[in-house]
Each structure stands twice: as C-alpha cells, then as structure tokens.
Design an enzyme around this catalytic site. Structure first.
Site, PDB file in Angstrom:
ATOM      1  N   ARG A  34     -26.301 -30.668   1.009  1.00 32.04           N
ATOM      2  CA  ARG A  34     -25.482 -30.554   2.071  1.00 32.04           C
ATOM      3  C   ARG A  34     -26.456 -30.116   3.119  1.00 32.04           C
ATOM      4  NH1 ARG A  34     -26.098 -23.727  -0.549  1.00 32.04           N
ATOM      5  NH2 ARG A  34     -24.318 -23.930  -2.215  1.00 32.04           N
TER       6      ARG A  34
ATOM      7  N   VAL B 206     -16.278 -28.215  -6.659  1.00 37.30           N
ATOM      8  CA  VAL B 206     -15.988 -29.938  -6.844  1.00 37.30           C
ATOM      9  C   VAL B 206     -16.825 -30.353  -7.881  1.00 37.30           C
ATOM     10  CG1 VAL B 206     -17.098 -31.437  -5.178  1.00 37.30           C
ATOM     11  CG2 VAL B 206     -15.575 -32.227  -6.296  1.00 37.30           C
ATOM     12  N   ASP B 207     -18.412 -29.243  -7.645  1.00 37.19           N
ATOM     13  CA  ASP B 207     -19.366 -29.305  -8.684  1.00 37.19           C
ATOM     14  C   ASP B 207     -19.552 -29.280  -9.840  1.00 37.19           C
ATOM     15  OD1 ASP B 207     -19.786 -27.018  -6.844  1.00 37.19           O
ATOM     16  OD2 ASP B 207     -21.708 -27.594  -6.479  1.00 37.19           O
TER      17      ASP B 207
ATOM     18  N   GLU C  85     -17.689 -16.004  -1.210  1.00 39.62           N
ATOM     19  CA  GLU C  85     -18.208 -15.038  -2.358  1.00 39.62           C
ATOM     20  C   GLU C  85     -18.277 -13.936  -2.231  1.00 39.62           C
ATOM     21  OE1 GLU C  85     -19.843 -17.360  -6.566  1.00 39.62           O
ATOM     22  OE2 GLU C  85     -20.709 -15.800  -5.711  1.00 39.62           O
TER      23      GLU C  85
ATOM     24  N   TYR D 162     -29.194 -29.605  -3.573  1.00 38.80           N
ATOM     25  CA  TYR D 162     -28.763 -29.156  -2.187  1.00 38.80           C
ATOM     26  C   TYR D 162     -29.860 -29.434  -1.275  1.00 38.80           C
ATOM     27  CZ  TYR D 162     -26.140 -25.166  -5.429  1.00 38.80           C
ATOM     28  OH  TYR D 162     -25.493 -24.751  -5.383  1.00 38.80           O
TER      29      TYR D 162
ATOM     30  N   ALA E 173     -21.229 -16.555 -14.585  1.00 35.62           N
ATOM     31  CA  ALA E 173     -22.457 -16.305 -15.490  1.00 35.62           C
ATOM     32  C   ALA E 173     -23.512 -15.880 -15.216  1.00 35.62           C
ATOM     33  CB  ALA E 173     -21.856 -18.045 -16.579  1.00 35.62           C
TER      34      ALA E 173
ATOM     35  N   ARG F 167     -21.498 -35.683   0.850  1.00 38.37           N
ATOM     36  CA  ARG F 167     -21.431 -35.880  -0.098  1.00 38.37           C
ATOM     37  C   ARG F 167     -21.779 -35.136  -1.165  1.00 38.37           C
ATOM     38  NH1 ARG F 167     -26.672 -35.024   3.439  1.00 38.37           N
ATOM     39  NH2 ARG F 167     -27.428 -36.476   5.095  1.00 38.37           N
TER      40      ARG F 167
ATOM     41  N   PHE G  65     -12.442 -29.250  -2.803  1.00 37.79           N
ATOM     42  CA  PHE G  65     -13.035 -29.913  -1.890  1.00 37.79           C
ATOM     43  C   PHE G  65     -14.094 -30.766  -1.610  1.00 37.79           C
ATOM     44  CE2 PHE G  65     -10.311 -26.672  -0.205  1.00 37.79           C
ATOM     45  CZ  PHE G  65     -10.158 -26.337   1.194  1.00 37.79           C
ATOM     46  N   ALA G  66     -14.103 -31.847  -1.583  1.00 40.03           N
ATOM     47  CA  ALA G  66     -15.071 -33.022  -1.831  1.00 40.03           C
ATOM     48  C   ALA G  66     -15.411 -33.559  -0.007  1.00 40.03           C
ATOM     49  CB  ALA G  66     -14.722 -33.730  -2.447  1.00 40.03           C
TER      50      ALA G  66
END
Length: 338
Positions: free
Chosen positions: A336, A199-200, A288, A332, A221, A111, A107-108
C-alpha cells in the site's frame, strides 16, 4: 475515462479549494442527488431490490431448511446463500436459457497487480460463472503489465487505464466513480449483471449463477458470528456513512447485482464520499462504510454467505462446507501507498 454530471463538478470543486459560497453550492447539489440520507427515509418502509419474475421463480427453489446451523433468510425474506440450499445445475440451466451475461470488475493498481492479478484471473477462469458469458474489466495504472490469461469461449477481458492515486484510501473510494463510468459507457450495453471484486482474493470453488440477483451483498466473514456491538460501522455523526445499527456487516470486497442496481449503489456511495471530502471527513472503512450505509437503507435482494469470501484468519470454519473464494494473505506494509 470521462466523468459526467455531478461527478466532474465535485472533482473540480475539490481540486480548486472552493470558497464558502461555492462549497455551499456543491453541498446543495450533492444533497439533492443523495438517495439515502437517514433523515429522509422512513426506516419502517425501507426499499428492497426486487427480483425480476423470471429470477423470482429460480429463487423459490432455495431449500432454506437445508442448513440448520446458520441463518438462511433475512427478515425481509432475502436468501442467504449457503452450500446445500440450491441445485447448481438448475440455476445454470435457467440462467443459460435467460441468456444471462456477467461483467466482473477488478482494480489492480500499483503493486497489487504483480502481487495478485494473475492468480485472481487464473482461478476466476476455473470457478467464476462457468457456462455463462463473462467479461473481465481490469482497472489498472499499468495496462502493459496485465497478464495474458487464456480465456474460455464467450469470455473476454478489457483493460481500463486509471490514475494512480497517492493514497490507497483514495484508490479504494474512487473506484465507485470508475465503476459507474464503466457501467454507463460500456457494461450496460453488453451485460445483464455486474460483480465487483477486490483483487487480493483467490477463487477456490464454484462461484456460480446461484449468486446472481438484482442486488447482491456479501456477509463479512470476520463479523458474521460476532455480536452487533463489535461490527465496525462508521460511528462519526459528521460522516454520511454514520450508522448506529444495521442488519449485517457487509464486505466491500464483493458486491453485485443487475447493472442498474450496481450503478445506483456506486453512484450513491460516490456522492456520499464526495460530501464527506467537502466536509473534511473520511469514513472509518472508506467505501465499505458507505456501502454498509447504502445496504441498510436499500435492502439487498440476496446475501452471499462467508463461503463466498472466507478469511482463513477467522479460524472456526465449521459453517464453511464449500470454500468458494479465499481472502489472500495481506502484506500492507509493502503493497500500500501511504
């Protein structure tokens, strides 16, 4: 893109601010659709996605003793994939013989397209599932701004226009419905496997056929070396995503599997998100949180180690022998929507 079944009903109910009787009807519908309510599941016999016979023979080639400093196998015998555990040439050969094909969804929106998509696609072409047929499905609100990337043979890109939501949280959560729609209408007819990405991120090294499986989750991670009490499960009992304990903390930036198992996952998460919305609840980490609840009740058949999405802010990277995907720097405050 069209919706079907309980999805379109749920959206109409939300938009029209239902009265008490209609609200009750919608909740009843969702509850009948739910596949993972804790009260209905015997946690001693939780389902595990099983590998197909041809793939099981490949998984048996994992060398679980190759990495002594990290966990390489779960309590339910699913591999946790680290560098040194597998022969990449063997995996590639067997998946080419099996005619495996992969859909990658990303998803893109807003911005994020200009900030990240070009790097994501360019580096994916250098490292993602090389040698296998791959179709990129780019979901965006501005199709005309998708970069023209030179693709290798047997690799293609399709653009799917989506609505731009006013809040980034809604973009994050509603992608579950959009992925389900794409699998039903398009992906299942062309690809064996699906991988869903944020996407990031930037590919840095091999992300190959060793990652394919029936149900594939990514160990986060930021949390894999932390005690469980610091894992950020949703602790609000009013949310369907509520989770008191778990096996691992999974990262929604990457998840995958067979098209059927991925569709089961995104359908279940979407229905739970809709139930929360009807109850005026929003899970702590949105999709998530719901994904972590799903994987607790439906154990994945393969886990990817943090090599497959590393956060450089973690600092201690002694376990990361090969960097495969890196979490891109975040801005962000400028990217965002509120």
């Amino acid at each position: 893109m069209s919706s079907s079944g309980p999805f379109i009903v749920a959206e109409l109910v939300l938009r029209d601010e239902p009265d008490t009787r209609l609200r009750h009807l919608m909740l009843t519908l969702i509850k009948h659709q739910e596949r993972y309510l804790t009260s209905l599941v015997d946690t001693n016999t939780l389902p595990v996605a099983t590998e197909k016979p041809v793939k099981r023979s490949i998984n048996e080639t994992f060398n679980f003793g190759a990495r002594t400093g990290v966990q390489t196998c779960t309590s339910w015998k699913a591999p946790i994939v680290w560098e040194g555990m597998f022969d990449p040439n063997l995996y590639d050969k067997m998946h080419i013989q099996a005619q495996s094909s992969v859909a990658l969804t990303v998803f893109a929106v807003g911005r994020y397209l200009d900030a990240y998509l070009n790097t994501f696609l360019t580096t994916a072409e250098q490292h993602f599932m090389l040698g296998l047929p791959v179709t990129y499905y780019v979901f965006t609100d501005v199709p005309g701004n998708v970069p023209n990337i030179k693709l290798a043979p047997k690799r293609s890109l399709k653009v799917i226009q989506v609505e731009k939501y006013s809040r980034w949280q809604d973009i994050s959560m509603m992608r579950m419905r959009m992925i389900s729609d794409a699998i039903e209408s398009e992906i299942r007819h062309h690809c064996n496997y699906v991988f869903c990405f944020d996407v990031d991120q930037e590919f840095k090294g091999r992300f190959g056929s060793e990652a394919l499986g029936e149900s594939v989750a990514l160990v986060h991670a930021d949390f894999y070396n932390l005690p469980q009490h610091r894992w950020t499960y949703d602790k609000n009992p009013k949310s369907v995503a509520f989770l008191e304990t778990g096996d691992y903390y999974y990262h929604a930036a990457i998840f995958g599997g067979s098209w059927k198992n991925v569709k089961d996952l995104v359908d279940a998460c979407y229905l739970s998100i809709m139930e929360d919305k009807l109850n005026n609840v929003e899970a702590l980490w949105h999709d998530e949180s719901h994904l972590n609840k799903y994987y607790w009740l439906h154990k994945p058949s393969k886990l990817l180690s943090p090599e497959y999405c590393w956060d450089p802010n973690v600092g201690d990277n002694r376990d990361i022998h090969v960097l495969r995907v890196e979490w891109a720097p975040k801005h962000y405050d400028t990217l965002r929507t509120r």
